[in-house]
Scaffold this motif. Sequence first.
Motif, PDB file in Angstrom:
ATOM      1  N   ALA A 159     103.597  29.431 -43.233  1.00  0.00           N
ATOM      2  CA  ALA A 159     103.577  28.858 -44.582  1.00  0.00           C
ATOM      3  C   ALA A 159     104.229  29.799 -45.585  1.00  0.00           C
ATOM      4  N   TRP A 210      99.275  18.327 -44.470  1.00  0.00           N
ATOM      5  CA  TRP A 210     100.125  19.327 -43.958  1.00  0.00           C
ATOM      6  C   TRP A 210     101.058  18.752 -42.920  1.00  0.00           C
ATOM      7  N   THR A 238      99.627  21.497 -42.576  1.00  0.00           N
ATOM      8  CA  THR A 238      99.285  21.515 -43.025  1.00  0.00           C
ATOM      9  C   THR A 238      99.644  20.814 -42.620  1.00  0.00           C
ATOM     10  N   GLU A 274      98.089  24.243 -50.568  1.00  0.00           N
ATOM     11  CA  GLU A 274      99.398  23.916 -50.020  1.00  0.00           C
ATOM     12  C   GLU A 274     100.179  23.020 -50.960  1.00  0.00           C
TER      13      GLU A 274
END
Length: 255
Positions: free
Chosen positions: A133, A16, A19, A98
């Motif tokens: 995010a 990340w 993240t 992610e």
Amino acid sequence: MTERMIREKMISIMPWGCTILVLLISIGSLVPKAAAQSDKYPKMAPVDQYLMERNAEILLARSAAPDSISSDATILVLGRQGYEEAVRGKNGFVCMVERSWLAAFDSPEYWNPKVRGAECLNAQAARSIVPIAELRTRMVMAGHSKAEIVSALKAAFDNKQLPDLESGNMVFMMSKSAYLYDAGDHNGPHLMFFTALKDGKNWGAGASGSPVFSAPYWFLSSKEPSQAKGLPPILVFAVEVAKWSDGTAAPKHQE
């Protein structure tokens, strides 16, 4: 441990910007290597390369933490317009996979379509980090540039549309099946913590023998600090762990 060793260690375990996919490129001999990798992913790949089959993504997201945690967690999956809730949980944790654009904005792997960073965030991290995010991802999927995303984030924080960073937040990233970066074995189980600290030494990050490492969340390079002006300072810590989420032993990264 030297600064270069610390930075190379971060390459080996951090995903990340949660993240982030963390690749520290701001000094010395790492710059040519980073530039070469940056040429590898100069722009976003076709959207389909970032998408997963829904059930496979749910399973991968759950694998970020032990089943005792992830089995009752909310699960988010990536759709063509952003992250969507696939499963409503009941323990406050949120698990998701992610993609590369949740790395620092100057990460050489920012557009790497292979990245699949499985993570399970506790309630505090879910409230603090998931909205960031989600905004970043919606804008990516709508075709916005990095500069436009940064501007939108600054405006959202300024207008209180994004929350302040909560204390006590942590993230499990212990999936055996994640793909975090191109280097080495592509993976490594660890825990992550997002803080408002400015100096990783406060937590012993990078000290000889310490399992703790830290890196900035927004931008890795310190050459243009003005890029992050208007964004709240976030320092990300990673603590390497010895086992995958299924309880099996993970290989130890060598320094």
